[in-house]
Design a protein around this motif. Sequence first.
Motif, PDB file in Angstrom:
ATOM      1  N   ALA A  27       4.690   8.009 -17.919  1.00 19.25           N
ATOM      2  CA  ALA A  27       5.194   6.860 -17.165  1.00 19.25           C
ATOM      3  C   ALA A  27       4.041   6.231 -16.386  1.00 19.25           C
ATOM      4  N   GLU A  28       4.142   4.938 -16.202  1.00 21.69           N
ATOM      5  CA  GLU A  28       3.145   4.210 -15.411  1.00 21.69           C
ATOM      6  C   GLU A  28       3.571   4.235 -13.952  1.00 21.69           C
ATOM      7  N   LEU A  29       2.690   4.677 -13.080  1.00 20.99           N
ATOM      8  CA  LEU A  29       2.982   4.699 -11.648  1.00 20.99           C
ATOM      9  C   LEU A  29       2.659   3.339 -11.031  1.00 20.99           C
ATOM     10  N   ILE A  30       3.500   2.936 -10.099  1.00 25.00           N
ATOM     11  CA  ILE A  30       3.323   1.674  -9.385  1.00 25.00           C
ATOM     12  C   ILE A  30       3.307   2.001  -7.898  1.00 25.00           C
ATOM     13  N   PHE A  31       2.252   1.611  -7.209  1.00 24.00           N
ATOM     14  CA  PHE A  31       2.106   1.844  -5.780  1.00 24.00           C
ATOM     15  C   PHE A  31       2.187   0.491  -5.080  1.00 24.00           C
ATOM     16  N   LEU A  32       3.283   0.273  -4.358  1.00 23.80           N
ATOM     17  CA  LEU A  32       3.428  -0.980  -3.629  1.00 23.80           C
ATOM     18  C   LEU A  32       2.719  -0.888  -2.285  1.00 23.80           C
ATOM     19  N   ALA A  33       2.103  -1.988  -1.899  1.00 30.63           N
ATOM     20  CA  ALA A  33       1.619  -2.086  -0.527  1.00 30.63           C
ATOM     21  C   ALA A  33       2.835  -2.010   0.378  1.00 30.63           C
ATOM     22  N   GLY A  34       2.652  -1.618   1.597  1.00 33.18           N
ATOM     23  CA  GLY A  34       3.784  -1.547   2.510  1.00 33.18           C
ATOM     24  C   GLY A  34       4.489  -2.886   2.602  1.00 33.18           C
ATOM     25  N   ALA A  35       5.803  -2.879   2.361  1.00 28.43           N
ATOM     26  CA  ALA A  35       6.596  -4.097   2.495  1.00 28.43           C
ATOM     27  C   ALA A  35       6.799  -4.362   3.981  1.00 28.43           C
ATOM     28  N   CYS A  36       6.438  -5.548   4.403  1.00 29.57           N
ATOM     29  CA  CYS A  36       6.472  -5.911   5.819  1.00 29.57           C
ATOM     30  C   CYS A  36       7.562  -6.950   6.069  1.00 29.57           C
ATOM     31  N   PRO A  37       7.971  -7.121   7.313  1.00 26.62           N
ATOM     32  CA  PRO A  37       9.026  -8.081   7.646  1.00 26.62           C
ATOM     33  C   PRO A  37       8.469  -9.489   7.846  1.00 26.62           C
ATOM     34  N   LEU A  38       7.876 -10.012   6.785  1.00 29.65           N
ATOM     35  CA  LEU A  38       7.219 -11.313   6.888  1.00 29.65           C
ATOM     36  C   LEU A  38       8.010 -12.392   6.170  1.00 29.65           C
ATOM     37  N   ALA A  39       8.073 -13.561   6.791  1.00 24.94           N
ATOM     38  CA  ALA A  39       8.655 -14.747   6.167  1.00 24.94           C
ATOM     39  C   ALA A  39       7.660 -15.291   5.146  1.00 24.94           C
ATOM     40  N   ASP A  40       8.100 -16.259   4.360  1.00 22.63           N
ATOM     41  CA  ASP A  40       7.232 -16.844   3.343  1.00 22.63           C
ATOM     42  C   ASP A  40       5.981 -17.475   3.948  1.00 22.63           C
ATOM     43  N   CYS A  57      12.052  -6.245   5.099  1.00 20.87           N
ATOM     44  CA  CYS A  57      11.168  -5.350   4.348  1.00 20.87           C
ATOM     45  C   CYS A  57      11.769  -5.021   2.990  1.00 20.87           C
ATOM     46  N   VAL A  58      13.055  -4.720   2.970  1.00 18.35           N
ATOM     47  CA  VAL A  58      13.733  -4.406   1.705  1.00 18.35           C
ATOM     48  C   VAL A  58      13.704  -5.614   0.775  1.00 18.35           C
ATOM     49  N   GLU A  59      13.985  -6.791   1.299  1.00 17.39           N
ATOM     50  CA  GLU A  59      13.933  -8.007   0.478  1.00 17.39           C
ATOM     51  C   GLU A  59      12.547  -8.187  -0.129  1.00 17.39           C
ATOM     52  N   ASN A  60      11.501  -8.037   0.675  1.00 13.86           N
ATOM     53  CA  ASN A  60      10.134  -8.196   0.179  1.00 13.86           C
ATOM     54  C   ASN A  60       9.770  -7.084  -0.796  1.00 13.86           C
ATOM     55  N   MET A  61      10.252  -5.862  -0.550  1.00 17.05           N
ATOM     56  CA  MET A  61      10.016  -4.748  -1.455  1.00 17.05           C
ATOM     57  C   MET A  61      10.615  -5.034  -2.826  1.00 17.05           C
ATOM     58  N   LEU A  62      11.828  -5.584  -2.851  1.00 17.91           N
ATOM     59  CA  LEU A  62      12.484  -5.902  -4.120  1.00 17.91           C
ATOM     60  C   LEU A  62      11.693  -6.949  -4.908  1.00 17.91           C
ATOM     61  N   VAL A  63      11.179  -7.943  -4.229  1.00 14.99           N
ATOM     62  CA  VAL A  63      10.368  -8.971  -4.888  1.00 14.99           C
ATOM     63  C   VAL A  63       9.111  -8.337  -5.496  1.00 14.99           C
ATOM     64  N   ALA A  64       8.458  -7.467  -4.740  1.00 15.49           N
ATOM     65  CA  ALA A  64       7.243  -6.809  -5.232  1.00 15.49           C
ATOM     66  C   ALA A  64       7.557  -5.894  -6.413  1.00 15.49           C
ATOM     67  N   LEU A  65       8.670  -5.177  -6.353  1.00 13.70           N
ATOM     68  CA  LEU A  65       9.057  -4.316  -7.485  1.00 13.70           C
ATOM     69  C   LEU A  65       9.256  -5.143  -8.747  1.00 13.70           C
ATOM     70  N   VAL A  66       9.986  -6.233  -8.647  1.00 13.67           N
ATOM     71  CA  VAL A  66      10.227  -7.097  -9.803  1.00 13.67           C
ATOM     72  C   VAL A  66       8.909  -7.631 -10.345  1.00 13.67           C
TER      73      VAL A  66
END
Length: 134
Positions: A27-40, A57-66
């Motif tokens: 499997a390919e590992l994916i390391f996300l940078a810390g998802a922060c509570p930032l607006a656009d 943070c969760v919203e930004n994490m989901l965008v980064a995962l996708v």
Amino acid sequence: MSAVHLVRSDALAAAPYAYASRVEPGAELIFLAGACPLADDGSTVAVGDVAGQARRCVENMLVALVAAGAGLADVASTRVLVASSERRDLVAAWEVVRAAFGEHDVPSTLMGVAALGYEDQLVEVEVVAAVRRG
């Protein structure tokens, strides 16, 4: 089907999360940078509101995962950082993150820290995911 398998043990105390995860070979590992509570625009949202910042943070994490070609079911572990020494603040952030994962009760570490990188930042969520490619 995800390349991540959650591991549980009857020899450990019951917890609302898996104690470990196992990633399939290849499997390919994916390391996300810390998802922060930032607006656009880069500003910190929900100033003073731990749960509100956790939601962003969760919203930004989901965008980064996708963007990385993954989803919540592909997450192997998380680390939730809260700039507070108050247990109620840690729990407030954890409840938001935990709810976002639903049935995929991924192993997590919840930590109170002295400070985080952005002005007025109270929460950050780090993620490691794994996906099958090809």
